[in-house]
Write a protein that holds these residues in place. Structure first.
Motif, short mmCIF file in Angstrom:
data_model
loop_
_atom_site.label_atom_id
_atom_site.label_comp_id
_atom_site.label_asym_id
_atom_site.label_seq_id
_atom_site.Cartn_x
_atom_site.Cartn_y
_atom_site.Cartn_z
N PRO A 107 3.00 -97.31 85.58
CA PRO A 107 4.28 -97.17 85.50
C PRO A 107 4.74 -96.09 84.75
N THR A 108 5.31 -95.33 85.10
CA THR A 108 6.00 -93.97 84.26
C THR A 108 7.50 -94.29 84.13
N VAL A 109 7.98 -94.44 83.00
CA VAL A 109 9.55 -94.17 82.72
C VAL A 109 9.98 -92.83 82.90
N ILE A 110 11.19 -92.63 83.64
CA ILE A 110 11.57 -91.27 83.68
C ILE A 110 12.78 -90.79 82.89
N ARG A 111 12.55 -89.72 82.30
CA ARG A 111 13.31 -89.27 81.01
C ARG A 111 14.60 -88.73 81.77
N ALA A 114 16.01 -89.20 88.28
CA ALA A 114 14.69 -89.68 88.94
C ALA A 114 14.48 -88.77 89.97
N ALA A 115 15.25 -88.60 90.99
CA ALA A 115 15.01 -87.43 91.96
C ALA A 115 14.63 -85.95 91.52
N GLU A 116 15.43 -85.54 90.23
CA GLU A 116 15.21 -84.41 89.46
C GLU A 116 13.83 -84.41 89.09
N GLU A 171 11.17 -86.07 94.45
CA GLU A 171 11.24 -86.99 95.62
C GLU A 171 12.72 -87.60 95.81
N ALA A 172 13.05 -87.80 96.79
CA ALA A 172 14.31 -88.52 97.15
C ALA A 172 14.21 -90.00 96.82
#
Lengths: 532, 204
Positions: free
Chosen positions: A24-28, A103-105, A109-110
């Motif tokens: 699991p990776t947290v999105i910055r 998250a998409a950026e 991914e969409a």
């Protein structure tokens, strides 16, 4: 295609996903932070700013900045911004849109599918509102998952296959929750939960700030008060946050306060800080004892492990106190982001299980192999079950023109802590000819004996929804219809009804706080708002 | 011609061989299934292997990026401390400079008021020098300060509002009236927004 887990928090929100290495990776966020303030600034009716800048703007435009909106989910609330109305769900949807955009950026991914977490104490209306917020944000909400279960998943409990009972102690920035979860090879089950929505790490910071400011004023009574200067207030806030962090690692720390040309050095030991805040910690322990007692009543009278969640649980006093109270050394790992990470795990696992259950084993297998999982891990995921219980009890009561078949004023749908999913059917009858419909109210239990705020709810209940079952317009008095309430595994209600002759008939219900605008139209309206 | 009595014996080994062949053929009949299973398994392993390669490439690329940003990350707490030091030095410089302008006795340079004003001016200059030194050190880490002029329009991308002051003149509504702490840029990025006080029209 990645699926995402979203920790939609009261003060901060985070989003995570299972990356290509199966972790699991947290999105910055675009500001580079692991979490985004859950604040929305309405610069115009069709343009909002979400996050740090929105939070800061509260100084300038307090009436146009909305924060703590999570507390209003599932309640009657209409905010007027630049002449337009917004519900709590819609404001939450705007926060979700910002998280999704980040998250998409970050992933390229969409983002279309996600699990959103909610506090364990959230009732049916709040959970439904959270799901709808996700839908308004353009997401397919895979599930609405309790935060303690998400946190437990992030600690990978239950991997050994042994039965155990764990206590999650979650001391966040602004709230405190604690939950007992039973873990077995078959999955996780919530047993009891409790909390204090007015207690969090910020209260510990305030105590320390008061302490150092008092020391400054005592040493320099001839200058202005530090809280009179915005610059000093900002500085004290930063110093105190840092001081609290340092006292988690060191036995003693010195905080320097500089104001109006004067300096005060305040040395404080960890023990002194703990003395300053002991009553706050006592409150969390008191709630924990109540939750343990409730768990014991439900057959879980022994705790095997304690997991710490929330950034403020890093304070060593928390672990020390838990050792004293429970005799267990708690586990502490990345407590700020445990919920988002666990939600990401769950989003992945649930999607895998649904693909496998739908017969698309190839897609399920590909999903697993693209996340680096071996056959044993696949099997473990396939067999894991998350068993939920209702946070509160629910009841149905007829409105004028309708009555329950046995003449009762109120009938239980499910009790507090009953297993989900649950399906319950009740028979309603008309009291007059030509009624055309049978009206009813859905009630949620509150604290025992708490005075009701509505004429449709007795004491100890609150109204969370109102609905009607259609019956023939020429039906005589006493015409019956059977109403079926189905609560999904995540506590979201769906209704159906059959007429006396067994033929399906129309039923509709509005939950409190849920707008009457159809989801598609409301989604379109939210999509038209520019979110930055 | 073989002897009629010998025929059964001669066929014996052939029959035995036939049984073996039949058994082998039976075993071979499962071969397509086994091959299909093997093919599926190999295909999956190939897919995983290809994906592992993709991950290694991605991790390698991310590792390169991380190495490059490692120095930046290590500098961040140092910068935060230097920002704070700069804020203190500049704030004190401004305060002492102001004190130096207040109440000097124009007629008596040796009076207490004049001596205090001179002393305050010197202390102010000293703090200003500390602030300049700090800015130079910060400059070596790649960040530069930007000031906000009084009367500049508030911009949430550049400014962080810490307070408001009421004004009666509509022309001042939404303008910065005071900079509490300077902002900093790193290249084209805002490293720290400037803390500002913003004017707000009374009764808006």
């Amino acid at each position: 295609m990645a699926v995402f887990g979203i920790d939609l928090g009261t003060t901060y929100s985070s989003v995570a996903y299972l990356d290509a290495t199966g972790r699991p990776t947290v999105i910055r966020s675009r500001e580079g932070d692991a979490s985004t303030p859950s604040a929305v600034y309405f610069s115009t009716a069709d343009s909002v700013v979400v996050g740090t800048k929105a939070k800061d703007t509260a100084v300038l435009e307090p009436d146009l900045v909305v924060d703590l909106i999570k507390r209003e989910l599932g309640r009657h609330l209409t905010l007027r911004m630049h002449g337009e109305s917004f519900s709590a769900e819609e404001v939450s949807a705007l926060i979700l849109r910002r998280l999704v955009a980040d998250a998409a950026e970050a992933t390229g991914e969409a983002v279309t599918e996600a699990v959103i977490t909610v506090p364990a104490y959230f009732g049916l209306a709040e959970r439904a509102a959270t799901r709808r917020a996700g839908e308004l944000a353009g997401l397919t909400v895979i599930d609405v998952l309790s935060e303690p279960l998400a946190a437990a998943l992030s600690y990978r409990v239950g991997e050994s296959g042994e039965d155990s009972a764990i206590l999650l102690y979650d001391l966040g920035g602004g709230t405190f929750d604690t939950t007992v979860v039973r873990v077995s090879a078959a999955g996780l089950t919530e047993i009891a939960t409790g909390g204090d929505t007015e207690l969090g790490g910020v209260d510990f910071d305030e105590r320390l700030a008061e302490y150092v400011v008092e020391a400054f004023c005592a040493e320099h009574p001839d200058v202005s008060h530090p809280f009179d200067s915005p610059a000093t207030v900002q500085d004290i806030r930063a110093r105190v946050e840092e001081g609290k962090r340092r006292l988690s690692e060191e036995d003693e720390h010195t905080i320097r306060i500089m104001h109006d040309g004067r300096v005060t050095r305040v040395s404080i030991t960890r023990e002194e800080f703990q003395q300053l805040t002991v009553d706050l910690l006592d409150r969390t322990i008191e709630v924990t004892r109540q939750v343990l007692a409730a768990a014991a009543e439900r057959g879980v009278d022994r705790i095997d492990e304690v997991l710490l969640v929330g950034g403020s649980s890093r304070m060593p006093a928390v672990a020390e106190r838990i050792v004293t109270e429970l005799g267990h050394r708690p586990r502490l790992h990345d407590p700020d982001l445990a919920v988002a990470r666990g939600a990401a795990w769950y989003a992945f696992e649930e999607t895998y299980r649904r693909l496998a259950a739908s017969g698309d084993e190839t897609a399920a297998s590909r999903m697993a192999s693209r996340s680096g999982l071996d056959a044993a891990a696949e099997e473990r995921i396939a067999n894991r079950v998350i068993r939920r219980v209702t946070a509160r009890g629910y009841a149905l009561t007829p409105r004028p023109g309708a009555e329950l078949a046995d003449g009762a004023q109120l009938v239980d749908v499910v009790g507090a802590h009953d297993a989900l999913p649950a399906t319950v059917s009740k028979v309603l009858a008309s009291t007059a000819a030509g009624a055309g419909q049978l009206d009813f109210t859905l009630l949620e239990q509150t604290a025992a004996g708490q005075p009701s705020q509505s004429r449709y709810a007795p004491d100890g209940y609150r109204v969370i929804g109102a609905g009607a079952v259609r019956i023939p317009g020429d039906a005589p008095a006493g015409h019956t219809a059977t109403l079926t309430v189905h609560l999904s595994g995540s506590g979201i209600p769906t209704l159906s009804a059959v007429d006396a002759d067994g033929a399906p008939t129309q039923v509709a219900m509005n939950l409190v706080g849920q707008g009457t605008v159809p989801t598609a139209a409301a989604r379109e309206r939210i999509a038209d708002i520019k979110v930055s | 011609m073989p002897d009629a009595d010998e025929t059964p014996n001669a066929l014996g080994p052939l029959r035995a061989e036939l049984v073996v062949i039949r058994a082998q053929l039976t075993a071979l009949s499962h071969l397509p299934d086994r091959l299909a299973e093997l093919h599926k398994s190999v295909a999956r392993e190939q897919e995983r292997a290809a994906f592992r390669e993709e991950i290694i490439d991605r991790l390698h690329s991310e590792n390169q990026q991380l190495r490059r940003s490692e120095v930046e990350a290590a500098l961040e707490p140092v910068r935060a401390g230097l920002y704070r030091l700069y804020d203190y030095a500049r704030r004190e410089s401004d305060r002492w400079a102001l004190a130096g302008k207040e109440n000097p006795d124009q007629h008596d340079p040796q009076s207490d008021a004049s001596l205090y004003a001179m002393f305050a001016g010197q202390v102010g200059a000293l703090f200003a020098a500390f602030a300049e030194e700090t800015i130079e050190v910060l400059g070596r880490t790649g960040v530069e300060p930007f000031d906000v002029a009084k009367g500049e329009r508030y911009d949430m991308a550049l400014h962080r509002p810490v307070d408001t002051v009421p004004v009666d003149d509509p022309a001042w509504d939404g303008l910065v009236v005071e900079t509490v702490s300077s902002g900093f840029v790193r290249g084209e990025q805002i490293a720290r927004r400037a803390d500002v006080v913003v004017a707000q029209l009374t009764g808006r």
